[in-house]
Scaffold this active site. Structure first.
Site, PDB file in Angstrom:
ATOM      1  N   ASN A  14     -39.931   5.144 -26.712  1.00  0.00           N
ATOM      2  CA  ASN A  14     -40.751   4.746 -25.652  1.00  0.00           C
ATOM      3  C   ASN A  14     -40.639   5.708 -24.802  1.00  0.00           C
ATOM      4  O   ASN A  14     -39.621   6.094 -23.970  1.00  0.00           O
ATOM      5  CB  ASN A  14     -39.366   4.381 -26.021  1.00  0.00           C
ATOM      6  CG  ASN A  14     -39.522   3.608 -24.424  1.00  0.00           C
ATOM      7  OD1 ASN A  14     -39.684   3.190 -23.361  1.00  0.00           O
ATOM      8  ND2 ASN A  14     -39.004   1.402 -25.300  1.00  0.00           N
ATOM      9  N   ASP A  73     -28.659   2.566 -29.932  1.00  0.00           N
ATOM     10  CA  ASP A  73     -29.385   1.588 -31.399  1.00  0.00           C
ATOM     11  C   ASP A  73     -28.725  -0.074 -29.812  1.00  0.00           C
ATOM     12  O   ASP A  73     -27.396   0.252 -29.822  1.00  0.00           O
ATOM     13  CB  ASP A  73     -28.556   1.533 -32.242  1.00  0.00           C
ATOM     14  CG  ASP A  73     -29.628   0.764 -34.046  1.00  0.00           C
ATOM     15  OD1 ASP A  73     -30.917  -0.051 -32.733  1.00  0.00           O
ATOM     16  OD2 ASP A  73     -29.055   0.428 -34.094  1.00  0.00           O
TER      17      ASP A  73
END
Length: 209
Positions: A14, A73
């Site tokens: 990302n 996460d």
């Protein structure tokens, strides 16, 4: 562009996350590189907790590069659904035989809450940094952002469950909140700041001139 031998690895592809960490750690002279730039494939995420999956991704990236690594996460948890969608947030719809997508994930969540009055929910972000793949003391930060699940989406910003995530104290959904404000309050923002504080203590970081 050459990658510095001192750069830390971000276990993600990302680019938004990469820039965020580059900006955040620049005062300490720390550079970052996305794992894909070093040929590192995505790691498996087989566990039921965010911290275990983040740790697995960080160790995976560090082992394949020989560099310090950071992984995160995140997802949405609804206590009334025993914490679901949880670590399966990004693919929740597949549990009900539907294609993975934000729209389907949200539709399945709303359907599961049809006869439930307790709509409390929280976004969670777990971040793990390791100095090396076998680091016995990984640095961990985990933060939660509480809200409620709405049946009807509101707002055009954000992604994932943001349009259904109502924030009572702000009187808006995460998808209606201005980006600058969200970056101050979100689970990811809280976890990032907490991790930075932990690393400052662990590594005795000092700002560069």
């Amino acid at each position: 562009m050459a990658v510095s031998d001192q750069a830390w690895v971000l276990a993600s592809g990302n680019q938004g996350k990469l820039k965020e960490f580059q900006d955040l750690f620049a005062p300490w002279g720390i550079a970052w590189v996305a794992q894909g730039e070093l040929g590192v494939p995505d790691a498996e995420e087989p566990f039921h907790t965010f911290i275990e999956n983040a740790l697995t991704k960080a160790r995976h990236a560090s082992r394949l590069t020989g560099r310090p690594a950071l992984a995160d996460d995140s997802g949405l948890c609804v206590p009334a659904l025993q914490g679901a969608p949880g670590v399966l947030s990004a693919r929740y719809a597949t549990l009900f035989g539907r294609e993975k997508s934000d729209a389907n994930n949200n539709a399945c969540l709303v359907a599961q809450l049809k006869d439930i009055t307790d709509r409390r929910a929280y976004f969670v972000c777990a971040m793990v940094w390791v100095a090396h793949a076998d680091d016995p003391t990984p640095t961990v930060a985990q933060k939660m952002w509480w809200g409620e699940v709405l049946d009807t989406p509101q707002g055009e910003h954000g992604f994932g469950y943001d349009p259904h995530f109502w924030l009572p104290e702000h009187r808006c959904t995460a998808a209606e909140m201005p980006k600058a404000q969200k970056n101050l309050h979100s689970h990811r923002a809280q976890a990032t700041q907490a991790l930075l504080m932990e690393l400052q203590q662990r590594l005795n970081l000092t700002q560069v001139a």
